[in-house]
Design a protein around this motif. Structure first.
Motif, mmCIF file in Angstrom:
data_model
loop_
_atom_site.group_PDB
_atom_site.id
_atom_site.type_symbol
_atom_site.label_atom_id
_atom_site.label_comp_id
_atom_site.label_asym_id
_atom_site.label_seq_id
_atom_site.Cartn_x
_atom_site.Cartn_y
_atom_site.Cartn_z
ATOM 1 N N TYR A 27 62.104 38.788 47.050
ATOM 2 C CA TYR A 27 62.396 37.354 47.201
ATOM 3 C C TYR A 27 62.401 36.958 48.671
ATOM 4 O O TYR A 27 61.777 35.976 49.065
ATOM 5 N N TYR A 31 59.183 34.561 49.012
ATOM 6 C CA TYR A 31 59.569 33.242 48.518
ATOM 7 C C TYR A 31 58.920 32.101 49.306
ATOM 8 O O TYR A 31 58.274 31.229 48.721
ATOM 9 N N GLU A 49 59.205 24.968 44.005
ATOM 10 C CA GLU A 49 60.389 25.824 44.102
ATOM 11 C C GLU A 49 60.840 26.277 42.716
ATOM 12 O O GLU A 49 61.185 27.444 42.515
ATOM 13 N N GLN A 53 60.871 30.144 41.374
ATOM 14 C CA GLN A 53 62.115 30.748 40.889
ATOM 15 C C GLN A 53 61.951 31.271 39.467
ATOM 16 O O GLN A 53 62.432 32.365 39.147
#
Length: 167
Positions: A27, A31, A49, A53
């Motif tokens: 992550y 990310y 986003e 996720q």
């Protein structure tokens, strides 16, 4: 027998803890890049986003089966973005025309305006090829199509983009 069950459960918890730690590392490393890519594909950072996720949750759920979690993660993100684009296209057909503005980094504004006129598939291949610098084979894998299809999409997308730029 209770001791064996407790030991097995404890082993699972330790395995889950190790997987969680690895996903946390993944992550931190991936990310921001994945959100940037997803934002460019979908046009909206909040959607990007959320999709990224969700992809991390899928990775965590399948962690034990994955040989290359980062590659799987990128595949999930791109496919979710593509699916989102399809859903948006269908939804747009069924709602009144409303102009929506997207908050993108300033350096993307001009090109983003041009990319918006392309289909989701064409926009995706160009972003993956020229912003993410992926090969045709990598893009083909991510989009679940043949390399010839990917090349064709890139060529058609570039032709459409040239027409947009000359307008």
């Amino acid at each position: 027998m209770r001791g064996v069950g407790a030991a097995v459960a404890g082993g699972r918890r330790r395995g889950q803890a190790a997987a969680t730690a690895e996903v946390d590392r993944l992550y931190r490393e991936e990310y921001a890049r994945l959100v940037r890519t997803a934002t460019m594909i979908t046009g909206r950072q909040a959607v990007a986003e959320e999709l990224v996720q969700d992809a991390f949750i899928k990775v965590l759920q399948r962690w034990q089966d994955l040989r290359t979690p980062a590659a799987f993660l990128r595949t999930v993100v791109v496919r979710q973005c593509t699916d989102h684009g399809r859903r948006e296209t269908v939804a747009a057909r069924h709602r009144s025309t409303v102009t929506e503005t997207y908050a993108l980094p300033p350096d993307l504004d001009e090109m983003w305006d041009r990319l918006q006129h392309l289909s989701p598939e064409h926009r995706t291949v160009l972003i993956l090829r020229y912003y993410e610098d992926l090969t045709v084979d990598e893009i083909s894998h991510l989009m679940a199509c043949r390399p010839g299809t990917t090349k064709s999409r890139i060529n058609r997308a570039l032709a459409q983009l040239r027409q947009e730029v000359t307008r």
